[in-house]
Design a protein around this motif. Sequence first.
Motif, PDB file in Angstrom:
ATOM      1  N   HIS A   1      43.487  71.800  13.117  1.00  0.00           N
ATOM      2  CA  HIS A   1      42.806  71.862  14.418  1.00  0.00           C
ATOM      3  C   HIS A   1      41.919  73.098  14.492  1.00  0.00           C
ATOM      4  O   HIS A   1      42.332  74.209  14.140  1.00  0.00           O
TER       5      HIS A   1
ATOM      6  N   PRO B   1      32.305  68.663  27.063  1.00  0.00           N
ATOM      7  CA  PRO B   1      31.376  67.994  26.128  1.00  0.00           C
ATOM      8  C   PRO B   1      31.988  67.815  24.742  1.00  0.00           C
ATOM      9  O   PRO B   1      31.766  66.793  24.088  1.00  0.00           O
ATOM     10  N   HIS B   2      32.772  68.819  24.309  1.00  0.00           N
ATOM     11  CA  HIS B   2      33.479  68.725  23.032  1.00  0.00           C
ATOM     12  C   HIS B   2      34.948  69.039  23.296  1.00  0.00           C
ATOM     13  O   HIS B   2      35.375  70.202  23.199  1.00  0.00           O
ATOM     14  N   PRO B   3      35.747  68.025  23.630  1.00  0.00           N
ATOM     15  CA  PRO B   3      37.143  68.250  24.025  1.00  0.00           C
ATOM     16  C   PRO B   3      37.976  68.821  22.878  1.00  0.00           C
ATOM     17  O   PRO B   3      37.642  68.654  21.698  1.00  0.00           O
TER      18      PRO B   3
ATOM     19  N   GLU C   1      36.379  80.264  22.155  1.00  0.00           N
ATOM     20  CA  GLU C   1      35.487  79.589  23.092  1.00  0.00           C
ATOM     21  C   GLU C   1      36.119  79.616  24.482  1.00  0.00           C
ATOM     22  O   GLU C   1      37.179  79.025  24.710  1.00  0.00           O
TER      23      GLU C   1
ATOM     24  N   ARG D   1      39.552  73.155  17.419  1.00  0.00           N
ATOM     25  CA  ARG D   1      39.312  73.234  18.863  1.00  0.00           C
ATOM     26  C   ARG D   1      40.649  73.084  19.576  1.00  0.00           C
ATOM     27  O   ARG D   1      41.180  71.974  19.721  1.00  0.00           O
TER      28      ARG D   1
ATOM     29  N   LEU E   1      37.452  76.504  26.309  1.00  0.00           N
ATOM     30  CA  LEU E   1      38.704  75.900  25.868  1.00  0.00           C
ATOM     31  C   LEU E   1      39.921  76.586  26.486  1.00  0.00           C
ATOM     32  O   LEU E   1      41.061  76.187  26.208  1.00  0.00           O
TER      33      LEU E   1
ATOM     34  N   ARG F   1      44.870  67.120  12.741  1.00  0.00           N
ATOM     35  CA  ARG F   1      43.656  66.889  13.535  1.00  0.00           C
ATOM     36  C   ARG F   1      43.124  65.493  13.276  1.00  0.00           C
ATOM     37  O   ARG F   1      43.059  65.043  12.117  1.00  0.00           O
TER      38      ARG F   1
ATOM     39  N   VAL G   1      37.341  62.297  12.496  1.00  0.00           N
ATOM     40  CA  VAL G   1      36.227  61.717  13.266  1.00  0.00           C
ATOM     41  C   VAL G   1      35.450  60.747  12.389  1.00  0.00           C
ATOM     42  O   VAL G   1      35.124  61.058  11.263  1.00  0.00           O
TER      43      VAL G   1
ATOM     44  N   THR H   1      41.166  69.080  20.301  1.00  0.00           N
ATOM     45  CA  THR H   1      42.016  68.090  19.625  1.00  0.00           C
ATOM     46  C   THR H   1      43.494  68.441  19.776  1.00  0.00           C
ATOM     47  O   THR H   1      44.364  67.670  19.370  1.00  0.00           O
TER      48      THR H   1
END
Length: 341
Positions: free
Chosen positions: A181, A241-243, A215, A183, A218, A338, A341, A245
């Motif tokens: 992970h 916008p970018h959740p 960030e 994020r 987050l 993770r 994608v 994980t």
Amino acid sequence: MSVTIEDLADRLGVSRSTVSKALNDRADVSDATKDRVMQTARELGYQPSAAARSLRRQRTDKIGLVVNYPIYRVSPFLAELIPGMATAAEDSAYNLILYTSLAGNAERIKSLCRSREVDGIIIAWPQQLSETIALSRLLTDEEMPHVFLPRRVPHESVSYMASDHVSGARQLTDHLIALGHQRIGFVRLPELFETDHDRHAGYAQALRMAGIAYEGQLVISSPTSEPAIAEELLSAFLSLPHPPTAILFFTDPLAIRALAHAKARDIRVPDDLSIAGYDGILSSAVTVPALTTVRQPMPTMGERAVNNLLKLIAEPAGPAIQETLPVQLIVRGSTGPRPQV
């Protein structure tokens, strides 16, 4: 009808004061008389008055547990602390007395101190640092030994018992990073002051050591620890916008409620999203999937808090006792690799 000192004196043919001195092992009574008095006391089933004994010794053999909220809000965390406290108190022939909604009321605290209902106080939870220090000073002025629980208090004169929250959050974040992970959402709880600061520091340290940029989006601060806020927090993370994980919730009850809301949204945990909690309460092991968490040693923490308070009672002029206990990462089914994608 209970047996009295007068009954013992009548049976033995001695004065009441002689019986009293013998029962209290006074040096001005012979060993032979003490033996006779004790033997007769056992035969008649004599039980000394606890109130009278406390008055003589200027001790109550009671410890106060002051909880800073109403009884209906007693949490699973506190429920797991209390058995350790009660066991340690009983082992030392003390009783544990619960006081609720008291920590923020200076006048009631003063009344408790001046009535000498208890020999010492454990305060759960501390309030803001300034209020905590003010309360500690009040208790010190009233000559009431005290320990704060379960957060650290960054002041050299204040005794406390806490867990190593920097390490706990770092271990949890490291675990997710090892699963791939990048994020990782983090829930803060500013109402818990130093604990919130320490866990956030551990999270940030783990990211920095792994070379992952911090960030701010987050990291979401929760206005309350009530589990009902979990749905709102989960929605806030997933609407980014970018959740993330993976999400680290501040407490197990928040994480447990988030698991339910994730299921309601057809989000698979941990295939689509990893969720972790903190505290290691017993119910964290029976969720579906079982919750990854950091276990605080609640029973041990309660036991050590009582034992440290007893040291302060025995040595009122001694230094403050500040203790931080290690925590344990518990990996279960709610965290996984993770998603690809």
